[in-house]
Design a protein around this motif. Structure first.
Motif, PDB file in Angstrom:
ATOM      1  N   ARG A 184      47.999 -34.971 -17.393  1.00  0.00           N
ATOM      2  CA  ARG A 184      48.750 -35.209 -16.234  1.00  0.00           C
ATOM      3  C   ARG A 184      47.773 -35.095 -15.100  1.00  0.00           C
ATOM      4  N   PRO A 185      47.953 -36.087 -14.149  1.00  0.00           N
ATOM      5  CA  PRO A 185      46.611 -36.415 -13.062  1.00  0.00           C
ATOM      6  C   PRO A 185      46.320 -35.305 -12.473  1.00  0.00           C
ATOM      7  N   GLY A 186      47.263 -34.195 -12.155  1.00  0.00           N
ATOM      8  CA  GLY A 186      46.603 -33.024 -11.558  1.00  0.00           C
ATOM      9  C   GLY A 186      45.743 -32.169 -12.226  1.00  0.00           C
ATOM     10  N   LEU A 187      46.053 -32.166 -13.803  1.00  0.00           N
ATOM     11  CA  LEU A 187      45.339 -31.342 -14.353  1.00  0.00           C
ATOM     12  C   LEU A 187      44.018 -32.004 -14.991  1.00  0.00           C
ATOM     13  N   THR A 188      43.889 -33.220 -14.886  1.00  0.00           N
ATOM     14  CA  THR A 188      42.643 -34.032 -15.275  1.00  0.00           C
ATOM     15  C   THR A 188      41.908 -34.027 -14.092  1.00  0.00           C
ATOM     16  N   GLU A 189      42.272 -34.277 -12.832  1.00  0.00           N
ATOM     17  CA  GLU A 189      41.399 -34.051 -11.819  1.00  0.00           C
ATOM     18  C   GLU A 189      40.904 -32.772 -11.548  1.00  0.00           C
ATOM     19  N   ARG A 190      41.581 -31.524 -12.014  1.00  0.00           N
ATOM     20  CA  ARG A 190      40.777 -30.341 -11.666  1.00  0.00           C
ATOM     21  C   ARG A 190      39.761 -30.124 -12.645  1.00  0.00           C
ATOM     22  N   PHE A 191      39.998 -30.561 -14.052  1.00  0.00           N
ATOM     23  CA  PHE A 191      38.932 -30.263 -14.912  1.00  0.00           C
ATOM     24  C   PHE A 191      37.766 -31.238 -14.784  1.00  0.00           C
ATOM     25  N   TRP A 192      37.915 -32.507 -14.330  1.00  0.00           N
ATOM     26  CA  TRP A 192      36.712 -33.184 -13.884  1.00  0.00           C
ATOM     27  C   TRP A 192      36.148 -32.811 -12.703  1.00  0.00           C
ATOM     28  N   SER A 193      36.971 -32.094 -11.986  1.00  0.00           N
ATOM     29  CA  SER A 193      36.214 -31.407 -10.678  1.00  0.00           C
ATOM     30  C   SER A 193      35.297 -30.438 -11.199  1.00  0.00           C
TER      31      SER A 193
END
Length: 429
Positions: A184-193
């Motif tokens: 999910r976009p929100g999860l992936t952005e937090r992971f890559w952050s």
């Protein structure tokens, strides 16, 4: 006659390469000179790498090793491998590990080995917390549990992110496995952050996922899964396995033209034919001339109703800009065989601006042949069948539609039979 203690280091390394710590210890006993010369080598062989489990008694012994400064100075690599079915007492282990790490000022690499099928985060967290609390800024390499860490676990607070950032300022290598069902976009952005947060000095990144869904994840509103301004400025080696990315994401990950190794396997693209061409073209047009190893395994094991590429492997070892056909292109030939074509990928990308012309030239026009697409067509038919059957629900449910299930089964059997008839005809010729 020259003694061992007076030999050059290169010769000593060759002589002692196959000796056990016990035998090196015997050499130390020959004389004071031999002891002074070889005790460092002895400790190196004893403690490289050092393996522990997470029993309190084992961690306490690690603390005792740190009490001896000379011994502690030779402990650089630590492998943490819990015993099978070991009960983890996090509240006890974290402070014990913290105390142990405080006494080990030269830790460089930490490898967390956890069996498949367990929750990797339960082992990742106490180890990372101990590193942060002990302020072990010497750590250069982390290899996480292959069991997989749930992506949702990387939803960290600002203070937690700061702790990671301030501690792993010298981190050069990260190997991490993430467990997802469908990104999910929100999860992936937090992971890559999180990755970016600890990646200012990172030179080598390996990321793989373990997933249960074959659905193609949808990117965020910006058309990607990474944060907008994502950057790993010193990255030289990138290895991705079954990771949701877009061409825009890969361009961010490949932001350093000094890249030497790129290995992309089974990653998902919305439009493989167009998207993978765009990524390869970026490497050529971006003048990535330092690449020594380039490997793309495209569309492998993941079907798509928008089928436009067969399963394909592009493999280069060496200077991809030099003359000669250094690129090995492997694609399916029927259900059990493969075709191999040798090409110069650098020249192919320079000569073709149209994706269809590029793929045709790269594969000697084999990419659209029935025998090249056969495996993928069977794969897509199988995935479509499984998806349709799963939507029908449990076979003994009152809502189960037996007639529709029969139609789905018949359609799959027909497609599979046609493909296998093609295979039999090819084989007989």
């Amino acid at each position: 006659m020259a003694s061992l203690a007076s030999l050059p280091q290169e010769l000593v390394d060759m002589i002692f390469d196959d000796l056990s710590p016990t035998n090196i210890g015997k050499v130390r006993l020959i004389s004071r000179d031999h002891n002074a010369r070889f005790k460092g080598l002895f400790w190196y062989h004893v403690f490289q790498p050092l393996q522990i489990d997470l029993r309190p008694s084992c961690v306490e012994r690690l603390t005792e090793l740190g009490d001896d400064f000379e011994v502690a100075s030779h402990i650089h690599d630590i492998t943490i491998q819990p015993r099978r079915h070991q009960e983890l007492k996090v509240s006890l282990i974290t402070p014990l590990l913290t105390k142990a790490f405080v006494g080990l000022p030269h830790i460089k690499n930490i490898d967390i080995k956890v069996a498949y099928g367990t929750n990797g985060f339960d082992y990742w967290k106490p180890v990372m917390d101990a590193v942060i609390k002990s302020k072990r800024r010497t750590v250069e390499g982390i290899s996480g549990p292959r069991a997989g860490i749930q992506m949702s676990k990387f939803k960290l607070s600002e203070s937690q992110m700061k702790g990671y950032h301030n501690t792993f300022i010298n981190l050069k290598s990260l190997d991490i496995t993430v467990s997802v069902q469908c990104e999910r976009p929100g999860l992936t952005e937090r992971f890559w952050s999180f990755i970016e947060n600890i990646g200012n000095q990172m030179e080598r990144l390996t990321m793989r996922t373990t997933r249960t869904s074959t659905s193609i994840p949808l990117p965020n509103v910006y058309g990607g899964f990474l944060p907008v301004n994502f950057n790993l400025p010193k990255l030289k080696e990138l290895r991705l396995v079954d990771v949701a990315v877009t061409p825009m994401d890969l361009k961010k990950l490949l932001g350093n033209v000094e890249m030497e190794v790129i290995d992309i396997s089974q990653c998902r693209m919305m439009n493989p034919k167009v998207d993978w061409f765009e990524v390869l073209k970026h490497l050529r047009d971006g003048n990535f001339t330092k690449i020594k190893e380039l490997r793309f395994m495209i569309s492998s094991q993941h079907g798509s109703e928008l089928y436009d590429l067969p399963n394909l492997l592009i493999d280069i070892n060496g200077d991809w800009t030099s003359g000669g056909d250094s690129c090995r292109v492997i694609l399916r030939s029927g259900l059990a065989k493969h075709d191999t074509v040798q090409k110069n990928l650098w020249d192919e990308l320079g000569a073709n601006d149209d994706q269809d012309e590029f793929w045709s030239s790269l594969t000697d026009s084999k990419w659209t042949l029935p025998r090249a697409t056969r495996w993928k067509r069977l794969q897509i038919a199988t995935e479509t069948y499984r998806s349709a059957m799963s939507r029908l629900g449990y076979v003994y449910s009152s809502e189960y539609d037996g007639q529709q299930a029969w139609i789905v089964q018949e359609e799959y059997d027909r497609k599979a039979a046609e493909i296998r008839e093609e295979e039999a005809l090819d084989t007989s010729q």
